[in-house]
Scaffold this motif. Structure first.
Motif, mmCIF file in Angstrom:
data_model
loop_
_atom_site.group_PDB
_atom_site.id
_atom_site.type_symbol
_atom_site.label_atom_id
_atom_site.label_comp_id
_atom_site.label_asym_id
_atom_site.label_seq_id
_atom_site.Cartn_x
_atom_site.Cartn_y
_atom_site.Cartn_z
ATOM 1 N N ASP A 1 6.814 0.241 -19.566
ATOM 2 C CA ASP A 1 6.177 0.097 -18.254
ATOM 3 C C ASP A 1 6.539 1.308 -17.406
ATOM 4 O O ASP A 1 7.721 1.528 -17.095
ATOM 5 N N LYS B 1 2.172 1.211 -20.343
ATOM 6 C CA LYS B 1 1.417 0.473 -19.344
ATOM 7 C C LYS B 1 1.692 1.109 -17.990
ATOM 8 O O LYS B 1 2.827 1.176 -17.543
ATOM 9 N N THR C 1 6.155 -1.953 -25.461
ATOM 10 C CA THR C 1 5.469 -1.456 -24.262
ATOM 11 C C THR C 1 6.482 -0.868 -23.300
ATOM 12 O O THR C 1 7.491 -1.505 -22.963
ATOM 13 N N THR D 1 -3.513 1.170 -20.048
ATOM 14 C CA THR D 1 -2.570 1.216 -21.165
ATOM 15 C C THR D 1 -2.991 2.293 -22.146
ATOM 16 O O THR D 1 -4.177 2.461 -22.439
#
Length: 342
Positions: A43, A69, A41, A34
């Motif tokens: 992804d 992430k 967040t 991360t």
């Protein structure tokens, strides 16, 4: 790398595949990390030596007000499966996996594109092969990964030479098996992409019979989940992420040797192979708009594979793009950059 190539030499590259591989590659995500800070967040799906590596090398992972992430995939098709499953918000792939994902009616949206040379997409023959022209492939055996960008490049190159795919003996093999078949003389030619092209050429194991420049579109994409794009905060993060990727690609063009060193370390590629691939392919990429010519180009790929029965239905590729992040980018037909010696 001047020693003899053996299949084991390909093991680091099995993690690479540059988003071009076919559907038989293992599909699980591996590793996670991360970057950034904040309550949001993003992804991001990646491949070894891909977006994370180039962003980090270019210093573009600093001052993030959201988190990224990372999930690492072995190739483009499983990455797009994760996008469809909403496990990943966005990820980078080559020009062919989105066509097959569209054929499966996956929930994906192409949101960004880069246009580079296709000289790294090549049909290779052994160094001492008697074959001199693509026309001479008639009746010969050719290894290729089914459903890959190299598969389409082979079809297009044969068509240019006045041949059909049925005029050659196609051996559908993933790169590790194809390399073994190629170096042991079990196939007459191998259709593949960089860095495999550079690996074979730099090792003196083969030469380029013909390449994809002017034959295939040379496009690479960032593909997002439509659900993520409907979230205004995630859409803003996607916009920022794409801007960072575009700046990182500019950095690659200005620092090819520095990027080759990072790429070699990250993937296990020999430096000479990485640098050759950067010169031939990576440094040429320019950010372009997701526009009508791009859609038409991808539509031709889709129609080709539908005609071969490899995609089960007619695909309307325009349904799988989102042009909101184009900004003032040049058209997708913009010429790739010319590598400059430093």
């Amino acid at each position: 790398m001047r020693r003899r190539l053996v299949p084991a030499a390909l093991l680091p590259l099995a993690l690479l595949l540059t988003a071009c591989g076919g559907t038989s590659v293992a599909g699980t995500a591996a590793g996670a990390g991360t970057d950034g800070k904040g309550s949001l967040t993003l992804d991001v799906g990646d491949q070894k030596g891909g977006s994370e590596a180039v962003l980090r090398a270019a210093g573009e992972l600093k001052d993030l007000d959201y988190r990224i992430k990372w999930s690492t995939f072995t190739s483009g098709p499983p990455l797009l499966e994760a996008v469809n499953a909403k496990a990943v918000d966005i990820g980078g792939v080559g020009n062919t996996p989105p066509v097959f994902a569209a054929g499966a009616d996956s929930k994906i949206s192409v949101v960004a594109a880069w246009h580079g040379t296709s000289r790294g997409e090549a049909v290779l023959v052994p160094k001492n092969s008697s074959l001199k022209r693509p026309e001479e492939l008639k009746g010969r055996s050719v290894a290729v990964a089914q459903g890959s960008s190299a598969h389409y490049q082979l079809i297009a190159s044969l068509k240019k030479a006045g041949l059909r795919l049925s005029d050659v003996k196609v051996k559908y093999l993933q790169p590790a098996d194809a390399l073994a078949a190629f170096t042991s003389g079990k196939v007459d030619a191998w259709a593949v992409w960089d860095p495999y092209t550079s690996q074979v050429v730099e090792a003196g194991q083969g030469r380029i019979l013909t390449d994809g420049d002017g034959v295939v579109n040379g496009l690479n994409f960032q593909v997002a989940a439509p659900g993520a794009l409907r979230d205004s905060r995630k859409a803003a993060a996607v916009k920022d992420y794409l801007e960072r990727l575009r700046r990182a690609q500019d950095w690659v063009y200005d620092h090819p040797a520095a990027w080759a060193k990072v790429w070699a370390k990250d993937t296990g590629l020999p430096y000479a192979v990485a640098l050759a691939s950067v010169k031939r392919t990576n440094a040429s990429r320019v950010a372009v708009a997701v526009d009508k010519p791009l859609i038409a180009s991808e539509q031709r790929i889709a129609d080709t594979f539908t005609g071969l029965g490899l995609i089960p239905r007619k695909v309307d590729f325009s349904e799988f793009v989102d042009s909101r992040f184009n900004g003032d980018l040049p058209p997708s037909t913009t010429a790739p950059r010319v590598y400059k010696e430093s």
